[in-house]
Motif scaffolding. Structure first.
Motif, PDB file in Angstrom:
ATOM      1  N   ARG A  74       0.805  -1.213   0.000  1.00  0.00           N
ATOM      2  CA  ARG A  74       0.000   0.000   0.000  1.00  0.00           C
ATOM      3  C   ARG A  74       0.844   1.273   0.000  1.00  0.00           C
ATOM      4  NH1 ARG A  74      -2.563  -3.917   2.431  1.00  0.00           N
ATOM      5  NH2 ARG A  74      -4.808  -4.100   2.085  1.00  0.00           N
ATOM      6  N   ASN A  75       0.340   2.251  -0.734  1.00  0.00           N
ATOM      7  CA  ASN A  75       0.789   3.617  -0.509  1.00  0.00           C
ATOM      8  C   ASN A  75      -0.288   4.322   0.318  1.00  0.00           C
ATOM      9  OD1 ASN A  75      -1.299   4.212  -2.288  1.00  0.00           O
ATOM     10  ND2 ASN A  75       0.079   4.593  -4.019  1.00  0.00           N
ATOM     11  N   LEU A  76      -0.102   5.591   0.605  1.00  0.00           N
ATOM     12  CA  LEU A  76      -1.021   6.297   1.494  1.00  0.00           C
ATOM     13  C   LEU A  76      -2.429   6.370   0.912  1.00  0.00           C
ATOM     14  CD1 LEU A  76      -1.488   7.848   4.087  1.00  0.00           C
ATOM     15  CD2 LEU A  76      -0.661   9.923   2.943  1.00  0.00           C
ATOM     16  N   LEU A  77      -2.535   6.641  -0.373  1.00  0.00           N
ATOM     17  CA  LEU A  77      -3.857   6.741  -0.983  1.00  0.00           C
ATOM     18  C   LEU A  77      -4.582   5.396  -0.933  1.00  0.00           C
ATOM     19  CD1 LEU A  77      -5.856   8.552  -2.495  1.00  0.00           C
ATOM     20  CD2 LEU A  77      -4.756   7.853  -4.636  1.00  0.00           C
ATOM     21  N   GLY A  78      -3.863   4.324  -1.226  1.00  0.00           N
ATOM     22  CA  GLY A  78      -4.478   3.005  -1.166  1.00  0.00           C
ATOM     23  C   GLY A  78      -4.931   2.656   0.239  1.00  0.00           C
ATOM     24  N   PHE A  79      -4.157   3.064   1.240  1.00  0.00           N
ATOM     25  CA  PHE A  79      -4.539   2.788   2.619  1.00  0.00           C
ATOM     26  C   PHE A  79      -5.795   3.568   3.001  1.00  0.00           C
ATOM     27  CE2 PHE A  79      -3.998   3.607   7.255  1.00  0.00           C
ATOM     28  CZ  PHE A  79      -4.252   2.300   7.677  1.00  0.00           C
ATOM     29  N   ARG A  80      -5.871   4.823   2.587  1.00  0.00           N
ATOM     30  CA  ARG A  80      -7.070   5.612   2.885  1.00  0.00           C
ATOM     31  C   ARG A  80      -8.297   5.004   2.204  1.00  0.00           C
ATOM     32  NH1 ARG A  80      -4.487  11.761   2.439  1.00  0.00           N
ATOM     33  NH2 ARG A  80      -3.480  11.716   4.518  1.00  0.00           N
ATOM     34  N   ARG A  81      -8.101   4.467   1.016  1.00  0.00           N
ATOM     35  CA  ARG A  81      -9.205   3.741   0.352  1.00  0.00           C
ATOM     36  C   ARG A  81      -9.667   2.570   1.212  1.00  0.00           C
ATOM     37  NH1 ARG A  81      -6.591   0.290  -3.748  1.00  0.00           N
ATOM     38  NH2 ARG A  81      -6.043  -0.689  -1.766  1.00  0.00           N
ATOM     39  N   ASP A  82      -8.719   1.825   1.766  1.00  0.00           N
ATOM     40  CA  ASP A  82      -9.079   0.676   2.597  1.00  0.00           C
ATOM     41  C   ASP A  82      -9.867   1.103   3.833  1.00  0.00           C
ATOM     42  OD1 ASP A  82      -7.882  -1.241   0.955  1.00  0.00           O
ATOM     43  OD2 ASP A  82      -5.931  -0.930   1.875  1.00  0.00           O
ATOM     44  N   LEU A  83      -9.485   2.216   4.448  1.00  0.00           N
ATOM     45  CA  LEU A  83     -10.220   2.706   5.619  1.00  0.00           C
ATOM     46  C   LEU A  83     -11.648   3.105   5.231  1.00  0.00           C
ATOM     47  CD1 LEU A  83      -7.560   4.872   7.514  1.00  0.00           C
ATOM     48  CD2 LEU A  83      -8.273   2.526   7.987  1.00  0.00           C
ATOM     49  N   LEU A  84     -11.792   3.757   4.105  1.00  0.00           N
ATOM     50  CA  LEU A  84     -13.130   4.144   3.642  1.00  0.00           C
ATOM     51  C   LEU A  84     -13.982   2.909   3.352  1.00  0.00           C
ATOM     52  CD1 LEU A  84     -12.279   7.106   1.244  1.00  0.00           C
ATOM     53  CD2 LEU A  84     -13.709   7.253   3.297  1.00  0.00           C
ATOM     54  N   THR A  85     -13.387   1.933   2.682  1.00  0.00           N
ATOM     55  CA  THR A  85     -14.118   0.700   2.363  1.00  0.00           C
ATOM     56  C   THR A  85     -14.524  -0.029   3.643  1.00  0.00           C
ATOM     57  OG1 THR A  85     -12.839   0.474   0.315  1.00  0.00           O
ATOM     58  CG2 THR A  85     -13.990  -1.482   1.111  1.00  0.00           C
ATOM     59  N   ALA A  86     -13.604  -0.105   4.596  1.00  0.00           N
ATOM     60  CA  ALA A  86     -13.916  -0.768   5.859  1.00  0.00           C
ATOM     61  C   ALA A  86     -15.052  -0.061   6.587  1.00  0.00           C
ATOM     62  CB  ALA A  86     -12.669  -0.810   6.742  1.00  0.00           C
ATOM     63  N   ALA A  87     -15.015   1.257   6.623  1.00  0.00           N
ATOM     64  CA  ALA A  87     -16.074   2.009   7.295  1.00  0.00           C
ATOM     65  C   ALA A  87     -17.420   1.792   6.607  1.00  0.00           C
ATOM     66  CB  ALA A  87     -15.721   3.492   7.326  1.00  0.00           C
ATOM     67  N   ALA A  88     -17.408   1.743   5.286  1.00  0.00           N
ATOM     68  CA  ALA A  88     -18.647   1.508   4.548  1.00  0.00           C
ATOM     69  C   ALA A  88     -19.215   0.130   4.831  1.00  0.00           C
ATOM     70  CB  ALA A  88     -18.399   1.678   3.046  1.00  0.00           C
ATOM     71  N   TYR A  89     -18.339  -0.846   5.065  1.00  0.00           N
ATOM     72  CA  TYR A  89     -18.755  -2.220   5.351  1.00  0.00           C
ATOM     73  C   TYR A  89     -19.003  -2.477   6.839  1.00  0.00           C
ATOM     74  CZ  TYR A  89     -17.740  -4.293   0.730  1.00  0.00           C
ATOM     75  OH  TYR A  89     -17.749  -4.664  -0.589  1.00  0.00           O
ATOM     76  N   GLY A  90     -18.677  -1.508   7.684  1.00  0.00           N
ATOM     77  CA  GLY A  90     -18.837  -1.721   9.117  1.00  0.00           C
ATOM     78  C   GLY A  90     -17.719  -2.552   9.734  1.00  0.00           C
ATOM     79  N   VAL A  91     -16.592  -2.657   9.052  1.00  0.00           N
ATOM     80  CA  VAL A  91     -15.430  -3.377   9.579  1.00  0.00           C
ATOM     81  C   VAL A  91     -14.588  -2.377  10.376  1.00  0.00           C
ATOM     82  CG1 VAL A  91     -13.305  -4.611   8.993  1.00  0.00           C
ATOM     83  CG2 VAL A  91     -15.409  -5.026   7.682  1.00  0.00           C
ATOM     84  N   ASP A  92     -14.389  -2.642  11.662  1.00  0.00           N
ATOM     85  CA  ASP A  92     -13.712  -1.646  12.488  1.00  0.00           C
ATOM     86  C   ASP A  92     -12.504  -2.174  13.248  1.00  0.00           C
ATOM     87  OD1 ASP A  92     -14.977  -3.214  14.345  1.00  0.00           O
ATOM     88  OD2 ASP A  92     -16.218  -1.621  15.202  1.00  0.00           O
ATOM     89  N   ARG A  93     -12.119  -3.432  13.031  1.00  0.00           N
ATOM     90  CA  ARG A  93     -10.932  -3.972  13.700  1.00  0.00           C
ATOM     91  C   ARG A  93      -9.911  -4.416  12.661  1.00  0.00           C
ATOM     92  NH1 ARG A  93     -11.645  -8.054  18.531  1.00  0.00           N
ATOM     93  NH2 ARG A  93     -12.828  -9.288  17.039  1.00  0.00           N
ATOM     94  N   PHE A  94      -8.669  -4.003  12.879  1.00  0.00           N
ATOM     95  CA  PHE A  94      -7.576  -4.312  11.965  1.00  0.00           C
ATOM     96  C   PHE A  94      -6.384  -4.886  12.719  1.00  0.00           C
ATOM     97  CE2 PHE A  94      -9.551  -0.448  10.113  1.00  0.00           C
ATOM     98  CZ  PHE A  94      -9.979  -0.968   8.905  1.00  0.00           C
ATOM     99  N   LEU A  95      -5.613  -5.711  12.021  1.00  0.00           N
ATOM    100  CA  LEU A  95      -4.285  -6.090  12.465  1.00  0.00           C
ATOM    101  C   LEU A  95      -3.319  -5.577  11.412  1.00  0.00           C
ATOM    102  CD1 LEU A  95      -2.488  -7.698  14.489  1.00  0.00           C
ATOM    103  CD2 LEU A  95      -2.659  -9.619  12.881  1.00  0.00           C
ATOM    104  N   PHE A  96      -2.409  -4.701  11.797  1.00  0.00           N
ATOM    105  CA  PHE A  96      -1.443  -4.131  10.865  1.00  0.00           C
ATOM    106  C   PHE A  96      -0.129  -4.903  10.933  1.00  0.00           C
ATOM    107  CE2 PHE A  96      -3.529   0.310  11.392  1.00  0.00           C
ATOM    108  CZ  PHE A  96      -4.542  -0.056  10.533  1.00  0.00           C
ATOM    109  N   VAL A  97       0.386  -5.304   9.769  1.00  0.00           N
ATOM    110  CA  VAL A  97       1.626  -6.071   9.698  1.00  0.00           C
ATOM    111  C   VAL A  97       2.508  -5.524   8.581  1.00  0.00           C
ATOM    112  CG1 VAL A  97       0.516  -8.163  10.582  1.00  0.00           C
ATOM    113  CG2 VAL A  97       0.676  -7.806   8.109  1.00  0.00           C
ATOM    114  N   TYR A  98       3.773  -5.904   8.616  1.00  0.00           N
ATOM    115  CA  TYR A  98       4.732  -5.496   7.590  1.00  0.00           C
ATOM    116  C   TYR A  98       4.482  -6.237   6.288  1.00  0.00           C
ATOM    117  CZ  TYR A  98       9.348  -4.807   5.411  1.00  0.00           C
ATOM    118  OH  TYR A  98      10.372  -4.499   4.555  1.00  0.00           O
ATOM    119  N   GLY A  99       4.265  -7.544   6.361  1.00  0.00           N
ATOM    120  CA  GLY A  99       3.988  -8.341   5.171  1.00  0.00           C
ATOM    121  C   GLY A  99       5.161  -9.190   4.736  1.00  0.00           C
ATOM    122  N   ASP A 100       4.859 -10.440   4.349  1.00  0.00           N
ATOM    123  CA  ASP A 100       5.895 -11.344   3.864  1.00  0.00           C
ATOM    124  C   ASP A 100       6.439 -10.877   2.518  1.00  0.00           C
ATOM    125  OD1 ASP A 100       5.498 -13.166   6.026  1.00  0.00           O
ATOM    126  OD2 ASP A 100       3.712 -13.917   5.014  1.00  0.00           O
TER     127      ASP A 100
END
Length: 259
Positions: A74-100
């Motif tokens: 992700r870049n910053l814009l892609g991450f903000r998209r994910d937050l908007l999508t999650a809010a629209a879906y009612g998803v409010d819990r995340f686990l943030f990781v670096y990634g394999d």
């Protein structure tokens, strides 16, 4: 430690094809024992259906979802998209990781887990998210000292370990005032043991367990379920992050009898 209810967070396998049938089956089978479901995000570096979309599917089935998001893709814009999508879906819990390490392409270098936490906290003050439930974010830790900035998270998941004693020693060595979940993974085969040891150099898998699994496929299920119960009985953790891999039916049946 505060008196909190012990929680079992089961990780489910997100699909690599546009078909949620198996996801729904995993949720249905594990729901009698799971308090929440964690959905990985392009785990082991391969493309899968969005963790936010799968977390929404979990919630439509009446369960609680945690969407894993990695900084790798992700870049910053892609991450903000994910937050908007999650809010629209009612998803409010995340686990943030670096990634394999990805199997194709490279990493973006714009985001870090720390930056993702800061951006998520800033969303709480953004009028765009007015009326949405506040996001809760989690981080991961190995069995080592925890950086101070991770204390800003709402919960923490600890690296998978096959030693309850090692988990307890680590828990005694750190000061975290948020819910902490110990990592437990079913060892499904001797080959899986070799792959884990190669991918996670500091993981210690007892040779006796590997030998037992080589002789009996159910030995890995038994060991994982016994570890879940031992961690619960220790009172040192707020719950377990359980990775049942392909053995989720057997895990559900065993834990339904004993939890």
């Amino acid at each position: 430690m505060p008196d909190r209810r012990f929680e079992l967070v089961c990780e489910i396998e997100p699909p690599a094809r546009p078909d949620l049938t198996r996801v729904r089956h995993q949720i249905g089978v594990l729901s009698p024992v799971a308090d929440s479901f964690l959905i990985p995000d392009n785990h082991i570096g391969r493309a899968t259906v969005s963790s936010v979309a799968v977390a929404h599917e979990v919630q439509t089935m009446g369960a609680r979802g945690i969407a894993c998001l990695n900084s790798r893709d992700r870049n910053l814009l892609g991450f903000r998209r994910d937050l908007l999508t999650a809010a629209a879906y009612g998803v409010d819990r995340f686990l943030f990781v670096y990634g394999d390490k990805p199997t194709v392409g490279g990493r973006t270098s714009e985001l870090t887990v720390r930056g993702m936490i800061e951006e998520t906290r800033a969303a709480a003050e953004d009028p765009t998210f007015a009326g949405c439930r506040p996001f809760r974010v989690g981080v991961t830790s190995g069995l080592r000292p925890v950086p101070a900035w991770k204390s800003a998270a709402d919960f923490a998941f600890v690296q998978v370990s096959y030693s309850v004693d090692a988990l307890l020693r680590w828990r005694e060595s750190v000061c975290l005032d948020v819910p902490v979940y110990a990592g437990v993974m079913v060892l499904a085969s001797a080959g899986m043991a070799r792959n884990l040891a190669a991918a996670i150099p500091d993981i210690d898998i007892p040779e006796q367990l590997v030998d037992n699994v080589a002789r009996d496929r159910d030995a890995g299920v038994d060991a994982a379920c016994e570890q879940v119960l031992a961690i619960r009985d220790s009172g040192a953790f707020d719950g377990v992050h359980l990775v049942p891999v392909s053995r989720y039916r057997e895990v559900a049946a065993r834990l339904e009898r004993e939890l």
